[in-house]
Design an enzyme around this catalytic site. Structure first.
Site, PDB file in Angstrom:
ATOM      1  N   GLU A 172       8.539  25.402  -5.322  1.00 54.72           N
ATOM      2  CA  GLU A 172       7.305  25.110  -5.267  1.00 54.72           C
ATOM      3  C   GLU A 172       6.661  25.173  -3.718  1.00 54.72           C
ATOM      4  O   GLU A 172       5.773  25.556  -3.250  1.00 54.72           O
ATOM      5  CB  GLU A 172       6.694  23.868  -5.726  1.00 54.72           C
TER       6      GLU A 172
ATOM      7  N   GLU B  32      -1.327  24.802  -0.994  1.00 54.22           N
ATOM      8  CA  GLU B  32      -1.230  26.335  -1.343  1.00 54.22           C
ATOM      9  C   GLU B  32      -1.848  26.848  -0.268  1.00 54.22           C
ATOM     10  O   GLU B  32      -3.128  26.644   0.094  1.00 54.22           O
ATOM     11  CB  GLU B  32      -2.017  26.275  -2.629  1.00 54.22           C
TER      12      GLU B  32
END
Length: 275
Positions: A99, A121
């Site tokens: 991730e 992100e």
């Protein structure tokens, strides 16, 4: 105080310790703290490049924060036999590595040495607000993009995570990428929390997952692949030889080797229907 009384007291204490030790043995293998299974040295070996200048999360994921956060979830890495405990920790670290990876195919020390390189992100495609969810309503101008080791996303995850961990996930989602202990706690919260009918990643890895008839038809068998399904099955599962799934498996294989434990079966979710 007489010598006789002291002797009796010592005898009673000795007997008490003896029976406690028997009780511990009856429960199974004595609990080994996370810090004994994941030492600072092993943590640094696993995450060789997390503090490189090239990583946006440089210095954000220290060992102490991981250990401190793990104490908030006493069943994490302490359930089952020693091999099961190691395998669960390796699986968790592998998933958060994918991730947050910054690696690439020809990266120094290989692509699976580059976990925890990002803390949020980059260039999200939306603010990840599900406006239909009335239980956890979004706040104006707030983004619920991926943050932290598990890349916590969506208002319906930020809200419950904040409630469980003691922060306002809807009003202040940014704290997940500003506080390393909270960041690790959100990842562990996601890992440990069951969302019926979806099982928790923890229960899958420690052998507590019991497949329903629906799961059996969907080929959702216990193993690392089912954990991937729980985390991002809608995008990655049911696709043979998916590069993202293979990346997760690559991290897992490296970490289980470092923990000196086998991976167990069912590593991918290529033929599983997504949860």
């Amino acid at each position: 105080m007489s010598f006789s009384f002291i002797s009796q007291l010592f005898f009673c204490f000795t007997v008490f310790i003896y029976f406690v030790s028997l009780r511990v043995e009856s429960w199974g293998t004595p609990i080994i703290p996370i810090s004994s299974l994941v030492t600072k040295s092993l943590y640094d070996t696993i995450f060789l490049h997390k503090d490189d200048t090239a990583c946006p999360a440089k210095n954000f994921y220290p060992y102490q924060s991981f250990i401190k956060a793990s104490k908030y979830f006493p069943q994490f890495g302490t359930t089952g036999c020693l091999a099961t405990r190691k395998r669960e920790i390796a699986a968790f670290l592998a998933q958060i590595s994918h991730e947050t990876t910054g690696g690439w195919e020809t990266a120094p020390d290989g692509p699976f040495s580059w976990g925890l390189c990002f803390k949020e992100e980059i260039s999200p495609q939306s603010n990840y607000c599900d406006s239909t969810n009335k239980d956890w309503p979004c706040f104006e101008d707030k983004s619920y993009k991926g943050r932290g080791p598990i890349q916590l996303s969506w208002n319906y995850n930020y809200g419950p995570a904040g409630k469980a961990l003691g922060f306002d996930g809807l009003k202040n989602p940014e704290i997940v990428s500003n506080n390393s202990v909270i960041a690790f706690k959100t990842a562990l919260w996601f890992w440990m929390t069951e969302r019926k009918p979806t099982p928790s990643c923890h229960n899958v890895m420690v052998g507590k997952y019991v497949a329903t008839k629906v799961d059996i038809v969907a080929n959702r068998t216990a193993g690392f692949g089912l954990v991937t399904n729980i985390i991002n099955g809608g995008l990655e599962c049911g696709i043979p030889n998916d590069e993202r799934v293979n990346d997760r498996i690559g991290f897992f294989k490296r970490y289980t080797k470092l923990f000196n434990v086998d991976t167990g079966p069912n590593l991918d979710c290529a033929y599983q229907k997504s949860l």
